[in-house]
Design an enzyme around this catalytic site. Structure first.
Site, short mmCIF file in Angstrom:
data_model
loop_
_atom_site.label_atom_id
_atom_site.label_comp_id
_atom_site.label_asym_id
_atom_site.label_seq_id
_atom_site.Cartn_x
_atom_site.Cartn_y
_atom_site.Cartn_z
N ASN A 1 0.82 -1.22 0.00
CA ASN A 1 0.00 0.00 0.00
C ASN A 1 0.85 1.27 0.00
OD1 ASN A 1 1.01 0.05 2.57
ND2 ASN A 1 -0.98 -0.10 3.61
N LYS B 1 5.44 1.53 5.64
CA LYS B 1 5.43 0.59 6.77
C LYS B 1 5.06 -0.79 6.24
CE LYS B 1 3.62 4.26 9.77
NZ LYS B 1 2.50 4.66 10.64
N THR C 1 4.07 -2.75 12.96
CA THR C 1 4.60 -2.66 11.60
C THR C 1 6.12 -2.49 11.67
OG1 THR C 1 4.33 -0.25 11.52
CG2 THR C 1 2.51 -1.61 10.64
N ASP D 1 30.78 -11.20 -43.66
CA ASP D 1 30.42 -11.82 -44.94
C ASP D 1 29.94 -10.71 -45.87
OD1 ASP D 1 31.02 -14.24 -43.90
OD2 ASP D 1 28.96 -14.91 -43.63
N HIS E 1 24.06 -12.93 -44.36
CA HIS E 1 24.33 -14.34 -44.51
C HIS E 1 23.83 -14.77 -45.89
CE1 HIS E 1 24.36 -18.60 -42.59
NE2 HIS E 1 25.56 -18.23 -42.96
N ILE F 1 7.90 -21.62 -4.71
CA ILE F 1 9.24 -21.48 -4.12
C ILE F 1 10.12 -22.58 -4.68
CG2 ILE F 1 10.55 -21.58 -1.97
CD1 ILE F 1 8.12 -20.39 -0.57
N ASP G 1 13.07 -25.47 -5.29
CA ASP G 1 13.68 -26.60 -4.60
C ASP G 1 15.10 -26.75 -5.17
OD1 ASP G 1 11.16 -27.13 -3.41
OD2 ASP G 1 10.56 -28.25 -5.19
N ASP H 1 16.42 -25.70 -10.20
CA ASP H 1 15.19 -25.90 -9.43
C ASP H 1 14.68 -27.30 -9.75
OD1 ASP H 1 12.83 -25.71 -8.05
OD2 ASP H 1 11.84 -24.38 -9.49
N TYR H 2 14.73 -28.19 -8.78
CA TYR H 2 14.34 -29.58 -8.99
C TYR H 2 12.86 -29.66 -9.38
CZ TYR H 2 13.04 -34.41 -7.93
OH TYR H 2 12.54 -35.69 -8.01
N ASP H 3 12.59 -30.48 -10.39
CA ASP H 3 11.21 -30.69 -10.84
C ASP H 3 11.09 -32.16 -11.21
OD1 ASP H 3 8.74 -30.82 -12.12
OD2 ASP H 3 8.96 -28.82 -12.98
#
Length: 794
Positions: free
Chosen positions: A149, A153, A189, A337, A350, A682, A684, A737-739
């Site tokens: 907001n 604080k 706060t 080139d 190219h 979050i 891992d 991040d482990y999945d």
């Protein structure tokens, strides 16, 4: 410094106006120009934009991501719109890494100047911040994000949301206890310093505290002698003296009383561990520390492939920005080139593809401007010329007139040398690599010369998309073959005289000895090739018998890898006296990269990379050239410089000094989210360590993953690697991040040469996919190197 930033935000007129916001046109192309409202946020660190003056705003960029600001005249895109947009009202924001530039057009020259001055002021402030100041600013950024907001604080509800943003999943009761302890005003706060205390409690490093106390007699401080013991015993800095330890205390101890008493507090100890002196990369390897007086062929040279492309090889955009980015990253060999263009002006693109085109003279002007901004050592222009005689003459004129004194157009001493000059001798010089005229008496040899071989699977695509390998040396002769003369490499004017005297009416009537039609080489362009004459490779035996040290061959990655397997030692010996350039396969139409390590193992100097493409391969390249001042030249190990070398990259044998590396992966700090849009998710995290070197040394190991903690995960696992040829080894630390459902997601990485690694307790500061710093994200490790292999009798 953070307070200095706040002072500037409240007093500097430019910054005050930027905080109010201004409408500007965002420019992407000739047809895409949209009005947007840009505003500097109150933190002074982020710029947001909206489609309407009071519309919903979203982040545009962070000041820490900005490298520099250019005016409209220096923008390739804005210059192309000069007829409809006044250049004085435009400017470009250039970002670190591979992020595209942001071109903006203000409503007036004055408004453009306000933003250019203001942004440059902020960039300068951020650049000059030390570790603590960056941390303070980072905290301020998080406070701004958490204070939803914007009342200055932070309630406990806002703190809970902030913890998820910061990658922390914490027991609610424990989080509330930390919140209450920090709320010294008992207002319910957190404000200012209270939030700082909350953060300190949140980030308390138990593993560092334990290490600190193991060397401290009273657990409160490290005396000068205690700190010296730590540096010598744990950090393996055997030559460290009391004077150096005192220097470090003065540098990192935050309290004046501690400095006067020559002691290091816990805060000072942590500050040291997080600094460049506590970094895994040895600070002694950061400046130019290698011998720069050896011949060019004794160095690995940072090299770019199809430098003009900022996208793929088929439909991508050609831009001078590719040259700017490559040169500013320390690249010392760029590829050009060149093809016939309209109005007699050669163009760069190219060939035989839909890539866009840029003027050759603009490329040369860009190289002239940026060649030596990062490094003073020589830049090589690798020319692939497909132009007519007339436009080759135009190329030669542009090179000579635009580059001026920068262009090396004669040998250094005006005499025939016996070896290539050194980077030191060629400081601030631009060299042309390309074909050179040869008028030989023996025409039979040229007729027998074979085309460079291609793999069957590559033949179709490479013939369509590849502008290399190098064409055969060209012979010029008059129609009746009566007048044939040899053009000495180092007497360029003779070639022009020969052509002028020959009884030939038009350049078009000069014929190649081979029946296959090839472009005719213009003497004026040929004469600019001095030390880097392109020749085709037939065999190592042929090179020994027929070629010279000033001739260079190019190899496709496929051919180079095959030669390493079939004749690795011969390749090594070849690279001790002659330069080799390796380029990506024509099948890599997506501008992907190969691993350069395999080519470096054979001593190949110029291993060209698609620098616009992020990934493991560019991480290795960037890490390799991070040393030696980032100057783009790295001295090869002695066994790759010895012309009698017995080294074989596929079968390395003694007397190489094998070593065992022990890495204890201890903890992680403030790891970023993989998906910032998912507030509740979050990471891992796990840590993967990879070794790249000779084939027998290439290995990888990883830790277990830590569930739901990207803020301060703890692993405490030890990994062990055995390395036969450490002089060629590169280390890459990757946090993932482990999945369990799919591939692990990339979080950050850091790559460095084995020879630049410091032992002891070290922080590894992570980089993004694009090579941008993710500070304060890091991992904390303990490094120990043992001579010999584990289990050896020695």
């Amino acid at each position: 410094m953070a307070s200095l930033l706040q002072d500037q935000l409240t007093t500097d007129q430019d910054l005050l106006l930027m905080q109010e916001g201004m409408p500007m046109r965002k420019v992407r192309s000739k047809s895409w120009k949209k009005l947007r409202y840009f505003r500097l946020q109150n933190d002074g660190m982020t710029v947001w934009h909206a489609r309407q003056a009071r519309g919903s705003a979203k982040p545009s960029f962070s000041i820490s991501d900005v490298e520099t600001i250019r005016n409209g005249h220096d923008s390739e895109l804005l210059r192309s719109l000069a007829e409809e947009l006044p250049l004085e009202q435009g400017f470009t924001i250039v970002f670190h890494g591979r992020r595209s530039n942001l071109d903006l057009m203000a409503n007036s020259v004055e408004e453009a100047q306000i933003w250019m001055r203001g942004l440059q002021l902020l960039v300068d402030l951020v650049t000059s911040m030390d570790h603590q100041e960056r941390l303070d600013q980072w905290l301020s950024d998080w406070f701004q994000r958490g204070d939803k907001n914007q009342d200055g604080k932070m309630s406990f509800q806002e703190v809970q949301r902030l913890l998820h943003l910061m990658n922390v999943e914490m027991d609610q009761e424990y989080a509330f206890s930390l919140f209450q302890a920090a709320d010294t005003s008992q207002s319910g706060t957190l404000e200012g310093e209270e939030f700082v205390q909350f953060y300190k409690a949140l980030t308390k490093r138990a593993e560092v505290q334990e290490l600190f106390e193991s060397f401290s007699a009273d657990g409160q401080k490290l005396t000068l002698l205690e700190f010296l013991d730590f540096l010598q015993e744990e950090q393996k800095e055997r030559d460290c003296t009391s004077e150096l330890a005192l220097e470090l205390i003065d540098r990192y101890e935050p309290s004046d009383s501690g400095k006067l008493r020559h002691v290091l507090s816990m805060d000072g100890f942590l500050s040291y561990l997080c600094s460049k002196d506590g970094d895994i990369f040895n600070p002694a390897c950061l400046p130019i520390y290698q011998d720069m007086t050896q011949p060019l062929n004794h160095y690995f040279i940072c090299s770019s492939h199809n430098t003009y492309l900022v996208g793929d090889q088929l439909c991508g955009q050609s831009s001078v920005e590719g040259y700017i980015r490559a040169l500013k990253r320390g690249c010392r060999c760029v590829e050009v080139d060149v093809w016939d263009g309209p109005s007699g002006e050669p163009v760069v693109y190219h060939g035989h593809t839909l890539t866009s085109r840029i003027l050759f003279k603009d490329v040369v002007a860009t190289v002239a401007q940026y060649a030596f901004q990062t490094s003073d050592y020589p830049v090589i222009l690798s020319l692939e010329t497909h132009c007519s005689w007339e436009q080759q003459q135009t190329m030669a004129r542009h090179l000579t007139e635009i580059l001026g004194e920068q262009l090396l157009s004669t040998t250094l001493d005006g005499v025939l040398p016996t070896q290539l000059p050194s980077p030191e001798e060629l400081r601030r010089k631009i060299l042309v690599k390309g074909k050179k005229l040869t008028l030989e008496e023996d025409l039979e040899y040229e007729e027998e010369e074979a085309e460079p071989e291609l793999e069957e699977s590559e033949l179709a695509l490479e013939s369509q998309f590849e502008t290399e390998p190098e064409p055969q040396e060209q012979n010029l002769q008059n129609k009746d073959k009566k007048k044939v003369v040899t053009c000495p490499l180092f007497c360029p004017s003779i070639c022009c005289q020969i052509v002028a005297q020959a009884p030939i009416s038009k350049p078009e009537s000069l014929l190649l000895s081979r029946q296959k039609s090839k472009p005719i080489l213009c003497p004026a362009l040929s004469s600019l090739v001095i030390y880097l004459k392109s020749v085709s490779f037939r065999s190592f035996t042929h090179s020994k018998e027929h070629y010279h040290f000033y001739e260079i061959s190019s190899f496709s990655e496929t051919k180079a890898k095959r030669l390493i397997k079939e004749a690795g030692n011969e390749f090594v010996q070849h690279n001790t006296w002659q330069l080799s350039r390796v380029y990506p396969s024509g099948l890599r139409t997506d501008s992907s990269n190969y691993n350069p390590q395999e080519l470096w193992n054979a001593g190949c100097q110029m291993v060209a990379m698609n620098m616009q493409t992020a990934g493991l391969e560019m991480d290795i390249c960037d890490g390799h050239f991070r040393q030696n001042g980032g100057c783009g030249y790295v001295l090869k190990p002695d066994f790759l410089r010895d012309i009698q070398s017995s080294f074989h990259p596929e079968k390395p044998i003694s007397p190489f000094k094998a070593q065992t590396l022990l890495i204890q992966v201890i903890s992680g700090q403030q790891l970023p989210k993989v998906d910032k849009t998912k507030e509740g998710s979050i990471v891992d995290p796990l840590v993967k360590v990879q070794i790249f070197g000779v084939r027998l040394d290439t290995a990888r190991q990883e830790t277990n993953y830590v569930e739901n903690n990207g803020f301060n995960p703890y692993w405490g696992q030890t990994l062990c690697f055995r390395v036969l040829v450490p002089e060629l080894a590169m280390l890459r630390f990757v946090v993932m991040d482990y999945d369990w459902k799919s591939r692990n997601d990339f979080i950050g990485q850091y790559t460095l040469p084995w020879t630049c690694m410091q032992q002891g307790y070290r922080h590894i500061h992570l980089l993004s996919k694009d090579g941008i710093s993710l500070r304060p994200a890091s991992i904390f490790v303990y490094i120990c190197i043992q001579e010999g292999l584990e289990g050896d009798e020695s």
